[in-house]
Enzyme design. Structure first.
Site, short mmCIF file in Angstrom:
data_model
loop_
_atom_site.label_atom_id
_atom_site.label_comp_id
_atom_site.label_asym_id
_atom_site.label_seq_id
_atom_site.Cartn_x
_atom_site.Cartn_y
_atom_site.Cartn_z
N ILE A 100 0.85 -1.19 0.00
CA ILE A 100 0.00 0.00 0.00
C ILE A 100 0.88 1.24 0.00
O ILE A 100 0.60 2.23 -0.66
CB ILE A 100 -0.92 0.02 1.24
CG1 ILE A 100 -1.81 -1.21 1.27
CG2 ILE A 100 -1.76 1.29 1.26
CD1 ILE A 100 -2.59 -1.35 2.56
N GLY A 101 1.96 1.17 0.78
CA GLY A 101 2.87 2.30 0.88
C GLY A 101 4.08 1.90 1.70
O GLY A 101 4.19 0.77 2.19
N SER A 102 5.00 2.82 1.85
CA SER A 102 6.21 2.56 2.63
C SER A 102 6.71 3.86 3.21
O SER A 102 6.40 4.95 2.73
CB SER A 102 7.29 1.91 1.76
OG SER A 102 7.66 2.78 0.70
N GLY A 103 7.49 3.71 4.28
CA GLY A 103 8.10 4.86 4.93
C GLY A 103 9.54 4.57 5.26
O GLY A 103 10.12 3.59 4.77
N ALA A 104 10.11 5.41 6.11
CA ALA A 104 11.52 5.26 6.45
C ALA A 104 11.79 3.99 7.24
O ALA A 104 12.88 3.44 7.18
CB ALA A 104 12.00 6.48 7.23
N SER A 105 10.78 3.51 7.98
CA SER A 105 11.03 2.38 8.88
C SER A 105 10.11 1.20 8.67
O SER A 105 10.24 0.19 9.37
CB SER A 105 10.90 2.85 10.34
OG SER A 105 9.61 3.37 10.57
N SER A 106 9.17 1.27 7.73
CA SER A 106 8.23 0.17 7.57
C SER A 106 7.67 0.12 6.16
O SER A 106 7.75 1.09 5.40
CB SER A 106 7.08 0.30 8.57
OG SER A 106 6.32 1.47 8.30
N VAL A 107 7.11 -1.05 5.83
CA VAL A 107 6.37 -1.25 4.59
C VAL A 107 4.98 -1.71 4.97
O VAL A 107 4.81 -2.54 5.87
CB VAL A 107 7.06 -2.30 3.69
CG1 VAL A 107 6.20 -2.62 2.47
CG2 VAL A 107 8.44 -1.82 3.26
N ASP A 218 3.37 13.10 16.24
CA ASP A 218 3.57 13.21 14.79
C ASP A 218 2.21 13.26 14.08
O ASP A 218 2.02 12.63 13.04
CB ASP A 218 4.38 12.02 14.27
CG ASP A 218 4.90 12.23 12.85
OD1 ASP A 218 5.03 13.41 12.44
OD2 ASP A 218 5.15 11.24 12.14
#
Length: 251
Positions: A100-107, A218
């Site tokens: 669905i998406g990803s970030g700096a620390s997770s998928v 955040d």
């Protein structure tokens, strides 16, 4: 989470599968000896040969996770005593579609929980980096005790895959994307619609502040998810923290 009609493992069955690693009775004549918590709130962890991972935190409590699901064994001193919790959320019960998406620390991946044919979002985080372990503890501490509270994305369980070294946190799937996505497409949202959407978000924040004594730290449109019914819920508690003192809770 106990799904109606799902083939759920009982607490005792899950406790056997998520065998605690923190007690050693072999040389104590049957008297259990607990491994002490660290002096600060940083976590430690133990991985068994059988693939069960134990996350420990002086503040957050103790969590056992393996391929069969998630078991919270106790609460930390800063948490209300809510007893043991067990979630049957096994890796073999998931059919994963894709990211669905990803970030700096997770998928984040979309998946179907096969026993009840429910779409979930799986947030995958690597367990072997200290900062990411802290993020996992923050997420589970916040959501495990409020799995169905208005304005907070629902926690459905977690499981650990030894081959990848990842913990997957199963969350409610919000099919409308984030509030940031909505703003990007619609350009603007009318005040009545926005007020309706964010009412539950405010209730969720009130619960976090007044009951759990936590701050999100955040909160932004990208961390507010929406569904096609127009509901909005807070997500991503990886950097949440406790309020330092009662003065911070004053309105």
């Amino acid at each position: 989470r106990a799904y109606e009609g799902a083939p759920m493992a009982g607490l005792e069955e899950l406790k056997k599968k998520l065998q605690p690693l923190l007690f050693d009775d072999s040389d104590k004549g049957g008297v259990s000896t607990r491994v002490p918590f660290p002096e600060d709130t940083c976590d430690s962890y133990v991985v068994s040969d059988g693939g069960t991972i134990n996350l420990l935190s002086r503040s957050f409590g103790e969590y056992n996770i393996n391929e069969h699901g998630f078991h919270k064994r106790s609460t930390g001193p800063e948490e209300p005593d809510t007893g043991e919790k067990a979630y049957r959320c096994a890796s073999e019960d998931m059919h994963i579609f894709g990211p669905i998406g990803s970030g700096a620390s997770s998928v984040v991946q979309r998946a179907i929980f096969i026993p009840v044919h429910r779409i979930l979002a799986l947030k995958k985080i690597n367990i072997f980096e200290k900062e990411k372990r802290q993020q996992i503890l923050n997420e589970m501490r916040t959501l495990c005790e409020a799995s169905c509270y208005p304005g907070l994305v629902e926690f459905q369980g977690a499981f650990y895959m030894p081959d990848s070294g990842q913990i997957s946190i199963a969350l409610e799937y919000m099919d409308g994307g984030s509030l940031a996505d909505v703003i990007r497409v619609k350009k603007s949202i009318s005040e009545p619609v926005l007020a309706h959407m964010l009412l539950k978000v405010l209730l969720g924040l009130k619960y976090l502040h007044e009951v759990r004594h936590l701050v999100h730290r955040d909160l932004k449109p990208a961390n507010i998810l929406v569904n096609l019914k127009g509901e909005a819920k807070i997500t991503d508690f990886g950097v949440s923290a406790g309020l330092d003192n009662t003065m911070a809770m004053e309105p």
